[in-house]
Design a protein around this motif. Structure first.
Motif, mmCIF file in Angstrom:
data_model
loop_
_atom_site.group_PDB
_atom_site.id
_atom_site.type_symbol
_atom_site.label_atom_id
_atom_site.label_comp_id
_atom_site.label_asym_id
_atom_site.label_seq_id
_atom_site.Cartn_x
_atom_site.Cartn_y
_atom_site.Cartn_z
ATOM 1 N N VAL A 66 0.836 -1.202 0.000
ATOM 2 C CA VAL A 66 0.000 0.000 0.000
ATOM 3 C C VAL A 66 0.868 1.247 0.000
ATOM 4 C CG1 VAL A 66 -1.631 1.337 1.387
ATOM 5 C CG2 VAL A 66 -2.024 -1.096 1.015
ATOM 6 N N VAL A 67 1.904 1.276 0.831
ATOM 7 C CA VAL A 67 2.788 2.447 0.866
ATOM 8 C C VAL A 67 3.433 2.657 -0.498
ATOM 9 C CG1 VAL A 67 4.969 3.311 1.816
ATOM 10 C CG2 VAL A 67 3.225 2.403 3.344
ATOM 11 N N TYR A 68 3.876 1.578 -1.130
ATOM 12 C CA TYR A 68 4.527 1.709 -2.426
ATOM 13 C C TYR A 68 3.548 2.203 -3.492
ATOM 14 C CZ TYR A 68 6.967 0.708 -6.732
ATOM 15 O OH TYR A 68 7.538 0.835 -7.978
ATOM 16 N N PHE A 69 2.393 1.528 -3.613
ATOM 17 C CA PHE A 69 1.480 1.845 -4.703
ATOM 18 C C PHE A 69 0.662 3.115 -4.467
ATOM 19 C CE2 PHE A 69 2.116 -2.730 -5.562
ATOM 20 C CZ PHE A 69 2.604 -2.604 -6.849
ATOM 21 N N VAL A 70 0.456 3.507 -3.208
ATOM 22 C CA VAL A 70 -0.342 4.700 -2.931
ATOM 23 C C VAL A 70 0.535 5.941 -2.787
ATOM 24 C CG1 VAL A 70 -1.918 5.754 -1.252
ATOM 25 C CG2 VAL A 70 -2.231 3.383 -1.929
ATOM 26 N N PHE A 71 1.749 5.778 -2.269
ATOM 27 C CA PHE A 71 2.579 6.951 -2.016
ATOM 28 C C PHE A 71 3.815 7.021 -2.920
ATOM 29 C CE2 PHE A 71 0.447 6.129 2.072
ATOM 30 C CZ PHE A 71 -0.261 7.306 2.161
ATOM 31 N N VAL A 72 4.652 6.002 -2.891
ATOM 32 C CA VAL A 72 5.950 6.068 -3.572
ATOM 33 C C VAL A 72 5.794 6.138 -5.087
ATOM 34 C CG1 VAL A 72 8.122 4.845 -3.963
ATOM 35 C CG2 VAL A 72 7.116 4.896 -1.679
ATOM 36 N N LEU A 73 5.048 5.238 -5.663
ATOM 37 C CA LEU A 73 4.905 5.196 -7.121
ATOM 38 C C LEU A 73 4.262 6.465 -7.688
ATOM 39 C CD1 LEU A 73 5.545 3.368 -9.516
ATOM 40 C CD2 LEU A 73 3.267 2.395 -9.269
ATOM 41 N N PRO A 74 3.136 6.950 -7.137
ATOM 42 C CA PRO A 74 2.560 8.182 -7.689
ATOM 43 C C PRO A 74 3.487 9.396 -7.552
ATOM 44 C CG PRO A 74 0.923 7.048 -6.378
ATOM 45 C CD PRO A 74 2.223 6.340 -6.166
ATOM 46 N N ILE A 75 4.176 9.507 -6.418
ATOM 47 C CA ILE A 75 5.085 10.642 -6.243
ATOM 48 C C ILE A 75 6.248 10.544 -7.225
ATOM 49 C CG2 ILE A 75 6.756 11.668 -4.646
ATOM 50 C CD1 ILE A 75 4.725 11.088 -2.412
ATOM 51 N N SER A 76 6.762 9.348 -7.439
ATOM 52 C CA SER A 76 7.843 9.150 -8.390
ATOM 53 C C SER A 76 7.396 9.519 -9.804
ATOM 54 C CB SER A 76 8.314 7.702 -8.345
ATOM 55 O OG SER A 76 9.273 7.461 -9.323
ATOM 56 N N GLN A 77 6.199 9.085 -10.180
ATOM 57 C CA GLN A 77 5.675 9.410 -11.503
ATOM 58 C C GLN A 77 5.450 10.913 -11.655
ATOM 59 O OE1 GLN A 77 5.413 7.379 -14.099
ATOM 60 N NE2 GLN A 77 6.229 5.731 -12.846
ATOM 61 N N ALA A 78 4.942 11.536 -10.591
ATOM 62 C CA ALA A 78 4.708 12.982 -10.641
ATOM 63 C C ALA A 78 6.020 13.736 -10.800
ATOM 64 C CB ALA A 78 3.978 13.431 -9.380
ATOM 65 N N ARG A 79 7.059 13.286 -10.124
ATOM 66 C CA ARG A 79 8.372 13.934 -10.259
ATOM 67 C C ARG A 79 8.921 13.771 -11.668
ATOM 68 N NH1 ARG A 79 11.083 12.286 -4.485
ATOM 69 N NH2 ARG A 79 9.995 13.869 -3.272
ATOM 70 N N LYS A 80 8.740 12.564 -12.259
ATOM 71 C CA LYS A 80 9.200 12.354 -13.636
ATOM 72 C C LYS A 80 8.463 13.278 -14.605
ATOM 73 C CE LYS A 80 10.724 7.550 -13.501
ATOM 74 N NZ LYS A 80 10.417 6.184 -13.964
ATOM 75 N N LEU A 81 7.142 13.373 -14.429
ATOM 76 C CA LEU A 81 6.361 14.251 -15.305
ATOM 77 C C LEU A 81 6.766 15.705 -15.132
ATOM 78 C CD1 LEU A 81 2.806 12.675 -15.001
ATOM 79 C CD2 LEU A 81 4.320 12.648 -16.989
ATOM 80 N N ASP A 82 7.041 16.104 -13.898
ATOM 81 C CA ASP A 82 7.459 17.478 -13.639
ATOM 82 C C ASP A 82 8.808 17.758 -14.289
ATOM 83 O OD1 ASP A 82 7.201 20.076 -12.388
ATOM 84 O OD2 ASP A 82 8.786 19.391 -11.011
ATOM 85 N N ARG A 83 9.729 16.802 -14.191
ATOM 86 C CA ARG A 83 11.052 16.972 -14.804
ATOM 87 C C ARG A 83 10.912 17.061 -16.323
ATOM 88 N NH1 ARG A 83 15.267 16.674 -11.844
ATOM 89 N NH2 ARG A 83 16.674 16.057 -13.495
ATOM 90 N N LYS A 84 10.041 16.211 -16.876
ATOM 91 C CA LYS A 84 9.840 16.207 -18.323
ATOM 92 C C LYS A 84 9.201 17.525 -18.765
ATOM 93 C CE LYS A 84 8.832 12.302 -20.176
ATOM 94 N NZ LYS A 84 8.137 11.082 -20.632
ATOM 95 N N ARG A 85 8.237 18.010 -17.982
ATOM 96 C CA ARG A 85 7.548 19.256 -18.311
ATOM 97 C C ARG A 85 8.514 20.440 -18.287
ATOM 98 N NH1 ARG A 85 5.709 23.238 -15.311
ATOM 99 N NH2 ARG A 85 6.029 22.110 -13.369
ATOM 100 N N ARG A 86 9.452 20.426 -17.360
ATOM 101 C CA ARG A 86 10.414 21.516 -17.252
ATOM 102 C C ARG A 86 11.604 21.328 -18.198
ATOM 103 N NH1 ARG A 86 12.070 22.595 -11.330
ATOM 104 N NH2 ARG A 86 12.056 20.353 -11.127
ATOM 105 N N GLY A 87 11.652 20.207 -18.914
ATOM 106 C CA GLY A 87 12.721 19.977 -19.874
ATOM 107 C C GLY A 87 14.032 19.550 -19.240
ATOM 108 N N LEU A 88 13.986 18.981 -18.060
ATOM 109 C CA LEU A 88 15.194 18.512 -17.375
ATOM 110 C C LEU A 88 15.489 17.079 -17.782
ATOM 111 C CD1 LEU A 88 14.448 19.949 -13.832
ATOM 112 C CD2 LEU A 88 16.006 20.872 -15.545
ATOM 113 N N PRO A 89 16.751 16.665 -17.705
ATOM 114 C CA PRO A 89 17.082 15.284 -18.068
ATOM 115 C C PRO A 89 16.465 14.307 -17.070
ATOM 116 C CG PRO A 89 18.997 16.395 -17.156
ATOM 117 C CD PRO A 89 17.923 17.424 -17.314
ATOM 118 N N GLU A 90 16.257 13.071 -17.530
ATOM 119 C CA GLU A 90 15.643 12.021 -16.694
ATOM 120 C C GLU A 90 16.427 11.772 -15.419
ATOM 121 O OE1 GLU A 90 12.920 9.926 -16.913
ATOM 122 O OE2 GLU A 90 12.144 11.132 -18.541
ATOM 123 N N VAL A 91 17.713 11.494 -15.558
ATOM 124 C CA VAL A 91 18.553 11.204 -14.403
ATOM 125 C C VAL A 91 19.535 12.348 -14.253
ATOM 126 C CG1 VAL A 91 20.223 9.607 -13.395
ATOM 127 C CG2 VAL A 91 18.345 8.733 -14.782
#
Length: 148
Positions: free
Chosen positions: A84-109
């Motif tokens: 539950v912690v992984y699928f409700v908290f960690v995974l969505p936050i990780s995906q949101a950070r990736k989308l935010d980085r992509k939106r701002r044009g920053l590299p993946e890693v």
């Protein structure tokens, strides 16, 4: 007193307090789920034994009871909580950070730059362990001393 008030009113202290309260409530919820739904199913495997998957090492001594069902239930409760912690908290936050980085044009890693101090210390370590040499010097491996 003002310093204490400032400390308590910091966002991370409030967030931590909320997390502890929600964690306690979540623990009670998972505990009730496991105790009332999972534990009876596990106890079915104990057959006609009234105690499910538990047994006594010494029959006359209740303190020697080994309850395998309770241990199995605790493992299941841990796995449910972790999922539950992984699928409700960690995974969505990780995906949101990736989308935010992509939106701002920053590299993946994001690569962290290595300072000159770290590079120099790495060269010294490598020279001392015999994995490398610095220009103009020869490294000696302490496990293989030079033959004379």
């Amino acid at each position: 007193m003002k310093g204490f008030k400032d400390f308590v009113m910091q966002g991370n202290v409030i967030d931590l307090a909320v997390g502890v309260v929600i964690g306690g409530a979540f623990t009670a919820l998972i505990g009730a789920f496991v105790d009332n739904l999972i534990q009876p199913v596990i106890n079915v495997f104990g057959g006609t034994n009234v105690n499910g998957l538990s047994f006594k090492i010494i029959q006359a001594n209740e303190a020697t009871r080994v309850d395998l069902g309770a241990v199995l239930s605790a493992v299941i409760a841990f796995l449910i909580t972790a999922a539950v912690v992984y699928f409700v908290f960690v995974l969505p936050i990780s995906q949101a950070r990736k989308l935010d980085r992509k939106r701002r044009g920053l590299p993946e890693v994001e690569e962290t730059p290595v300072s000159e101090d770290i590079m120099l210390l790495t060269e010294i370590r490598d020279a001392l362990t015999g994995r490398g040499t610095t220009p103009g010097t020869t490294a000696q491996n302490p496990q293989n001393p030079p033959q004379v």
